[in-house]
Design a protein around this motif. Structure first.
Motif, PDB file in Angstrom:
ATOM      1  N   LEU A 181     114.265 -11.472   0.091  1.00 59.18           N
ATOM      2  CA  LEU A 181     113.158 -10.782  -0.575  1.00 59.18           C
ATOM      3  C   LEU A 181     112.256 -10.107   0.459  1.00 59.18           C
ATOM      4  O   LEU A 181     111.851  -8.953   0.276  1.00 59.18           O
ATOM      5  CB  LEU A 181     112.355 -11.761  -1.433  1.00 59.18           C
ATOM      6  CG  LEU A 181     111.165 -11.167  -2.175  1.00 59.18           C
ATOM      7  CD1 LEU A 181     111.630 -10.107  -3.160  1.00 59.18           C
ATOM      8  CD2 LEU A 181     110.401 -12.264  -2.895  1.00 59.18           C
ATOM      9  N   ALA A 182     111.970 -10.806   1.552  1.00 62.50           N
ATOM     10  CA  ALA A 182     111.154 -10.212   2.620  1.00 62.50           C
ATOM     11  C   ALA A 182     111.860  -8.985   3.194  1.00 62.50           C
ATOM     12  O   ALA A 182     111.217  -7.948   3.445  1.00 62.50           O
ATOM     13  CB  ALA A 182     110.886 -11.238   3.721  1.00 62.50           C
ATOM     14  N   GLY A 183     113.162  -9.082   3.375  1.00 61.05           N
ATOM     15  CA  GLY A 183     113.926  -7.934   3.858  1.00 61.05           C
ATOM     16  C   GLY A 183     113.885  -6.771   2.885  1.00 61.05           C
ATOM     17  O   GLY A 183     113.711  -5.613   3.286  1.00 61.05           O
ATOM     18  N   ALA A 184     113.998  -7.081   1.600  1.00 57.36           N
ATOM     19  CA  ALA A 184     113.965  -6.018   0.587  1.00 57.36           C
ATOM     20  C   ALA A 184     112.601  -5.342   0.540  1.00 57.36           C
ATOM     21  O   ALA A 184     112.505  -4.107   0.472  1.00 57.36           O
ATOM     22  CB  ALA A 184     114.327  -6.594  -0.784  1.00 57.36           C
ATOM     23  N   VAL A 185     111.545  -6.132   0.593  1.00 58.92           N
ATOM     24  CA  VAL A 185     110.187  -5.566   0.537  1.00 58.92           C
ATOM     25  C   VAL A 185     109.946  -4.666   1.744  1.00 58.92           C
ATOM     26  O   VAL A 185     109.478  -3.523   1.599  1.00 58.92           O
ATOM     27  CB  VAL A 185     109.129  -6.690   0.453  1.00 58.92           C
ATOM     28  CG1 VAL A 185     107.730  -6.150   0.704  1.00 58.92           C
ATOM     29  CG2 VAL A 185     109.207  -7.380  -0.900  1.00 58.92           C
ATOM     30  N   LEU A 186     110.245  -5.152   2.937  1.00 61.13           N
ATOM     31  CA  LEU A 186     110.046  -4.307   4.121  1.00 61.13           C
ATOM     32  C   LEU A 186     111.011  -3.129   4.142  1.00 61.13           C
ATOM     33  O   LEU A 186     110.683  -2.072   4.683  1.00 61.13           O
ATOM     34  CB  LEU A 186     110.161  -5.122   5.405  1.00 61.13           C
ATOM     35  CG  LEU A 186     108.906  -5.929   5.761  1.00 61.13           C
ATOM     36  CD1 LEU A 186     109.091  -6.657   7.087  1.00 61.13           C
ATOM     37  CD2 LEU A 186     107.676  -5.062   5.823  1.00 61.13           C
ATOM     38  N   GLY A 219     114.593   4.148   7.402  1.00 62.06           N
ATOM     39  CA  GLY A 219     113.577   3.111   7.257  1.00 62.06           C
ATOM     40  C   GLY A 219     114.007   1.975   6.350  1.00 62.06           C
ATOM     41  O   GLY A 219     113.591   0.834   6.535  1.00 62.06           O
ATOM     42  N   LEU A 220     114.855   2.264   5.379  1.00 63.38           N
ATOM     43  CA  LEU A 220     115.361   1.219   4.494  1.00 63.38           C
ATOM     44  C   LEU A 220     116.131   0.174   5.297  1.00 63.38           C
ATOM     45  O   LEU A 220     115.893  -1.023   5.190  1.00 63.38           O
ATOM     46  CB  LEU A 220     116.248   1.830   3.413  1.00 63.38           C
ATOM     47  CG  LEU A 220     116.841   0.870   2.395  1.00 63.38           C
ATOM     48  CD1 LEU A 220     115.746   0.266   1.544  1.00 63.38           C
ATOM     49  CD2 LEU A 220     117.837   1.606   1.509  1.00 63.38           C
ATOM     50  N   PHE A 221     117.016   0.632   6.133  1.00 65.32           N
ATOM     51  CA  PHE A 221     117.819  -0.263   6.964  1.00 65.32           C
ATOM     52  C   PHE A 221     116.949  -0.981   7.998  1.00 65.32           C
ATOM     53  O   PHE A 221     117.021  -2.199   8.155  1.00 65.32           O
ATOM     54  CB  PHE A 221     118.931   0.527   7.652  1.00 65.32           C
ATOM     55  CG  PHE A 221     119.787  -0.300   8.563  1.00 65.32           C
ATOM     56  CD1 PHE A 221     120.724  -1.169   8.049  1.00 65.32           C
ATOM     57  CD2 PHE A 221     119.629  -0.216   9.935  1.00 65.32           C
ATOM     58  CE1 PHE A 221     121.505  -1.947   8.893  1.00 65.32           C
ATOM     59  CE2 PHE A 221     120.408  -0.987  10.784  1.00 65.32           C
ATOM     60  CZ  PHE A 221     121.347  -1.846  10.260  1.00 65.32           C
ATOM     61  N   ILE A 222     116.102  -0.215   8.691  1.00 61.11           N
ATOM     62  CA  ILE A 222     115.240  -0.800   9.724  1.00 61.11           C
ATOM     63  C   ILE A 222     114.287  -1.824   9.116  1.00 61.11           C
ATOM     64  O   ILE A 222     114.104  -2.924   9.647  1.00 61.11           O
ATOM     65  CB  ILE A 222     114.464   0.309  10.466  1.00 61.11           C
ATOM     66  CG1 ILE A 222     115.435   1.182  11.270  1.00 61.11           C
ATOM     67  CG2 ILE A 222     113.392  -0.281  11.374  1.00 61.11           C
ATOM     68  CD1 ILE A 222     114.826   2.464  11.791  1.00 61.11           C
ATOM     69  N   GLY A 223     113.678  -1.481   7.994  1.00 57.42           N
ATOM     70  CA  GLY A 223     112.758  -2.395   7.328  1.00 57.42           C
ATOM     71  C   GLY A 223     113.432  -3.664   6.850  1.00 57.42           C
ATOM     72  O   GLY A 223     112.877  -4.762   6.954  1.00 57.42           O
ATOM     73  N   LEU A 251     114.143  -5.845   9.919  1.00 58.31           N
ATOM     74  CA  LEU A 251     112.883  -6.388  10.413  1.00 58.31           C
ATOM     75  C   LEU A 251     112.340  -7.468   9.480  1.00 58.31           C
ATOM     76  O   LEU A 251     111.899  -8.526   9.928  1.00 58.31           O
ATOM     77  CB  LEU A 251     111.857  -5.266  10.579  1.00 58.31           C
ATOM     78  CG  LEU A 251     110.509  -5.669  11.164  1.00 58.31           C
ATOM     79  CD1 LEU A 251     110.687  -6.236  12.575  1.00 58.31           C
ATOM     80  CD2 LEU A 251     109.568  -4.474  11.182  1.00 58.31           C
ATOM     81  N   GLY A 252     112.414  -7.237   8.169  1.00 50.58           N
ATOM     82  CA  GLY A 252     111.930  -8.221   7.203  1.00 50.58           C
ATOM     83  C   GLY A 252     112.701  -9.520   7.259  1.00 50.58           C
ATOM     84  O   GLY A 252     112.113 -10.615   7.260  1.00 50.58           O
TER      85      GLY A 252
END
Length: 159
Positions: free
Chosen positions: A83-88, A100-104, A107-108
């Motif tokens: 969920l943290a990965g999906a949100v970021l 940014g979808l992949f990077i976020g 990172l999440g």
């Protein structure tokens, strides 16, 4: 009829690209393209092709979520990490378009696992497992999209 077939081909092609570059709803566009062709053609073959394409897409979508999710559960990666990965990932998509979808997401997942496990050495393996699961999810969705497109193209060529 030819114009509808060209429109359908464009929708299918954009759908396939949308699977790899997660901006567009890839499988939905593939089905929409085949459905447009089916409605224009209107015969039994077209409806059978649409039913087969829809079945492939539904099965592919289910498998896309079940297999990677099970691998993550077996590896001990909790749902809140994803969920943290999906949100970021969503935030990253708007900050850095497309990449940014992949990077976020990465990172999440990493930050959530870092907070949960307390160190880089423990967090990085979970992050790699999550990345692998996402990769498999994309591969499964792409395979379903390509198979659906092949069924439609087969109907165009042999009908």
């Amino acid at each position: 009829m030819e114009l509808v077939t060209v429109l359908a081909a464009v929708l299918v092609a954009v759908g396939i690209v949308g699977i790899v570059v997660p901006i567009l709803p890839g499988l939905v566009l593939v089905v929409a393209g085949v459905a447009a062709w089916t409605l224009a053609r209107g015969d039994t073959l077209a409806w059978i092709v649409l039913a087969v394409v829809a079945a492939i897409v539904v099965i592919g979508s289910v498998v896309k979520f079940l297999l990677p999710g099970r691998a993550l559960r077996d590896a001990g990666v909790p749902g809140r990490t994803l969920l943290a990965g999906a949100v970021l990932g969503v935030i990253g998509f708007f900050v850095i378009p497309v990449l940014g979808l992949f990077i976020g997401f990465v990172l999440g997942v990493y930050l959530a696992e870092l907070a949960r496990l307390g160190g880089h050495d423990a967090a990085w393996p979970s992050t790699r497992r999550a990345l692998s699961a996402v990769g498999w999810s994309i591969v499964i969705e792409l395979a379903a999209g390509l198979l659906a497109a092949a069924v439609w193209v087969g109907a165009l060529v042999f009908a």
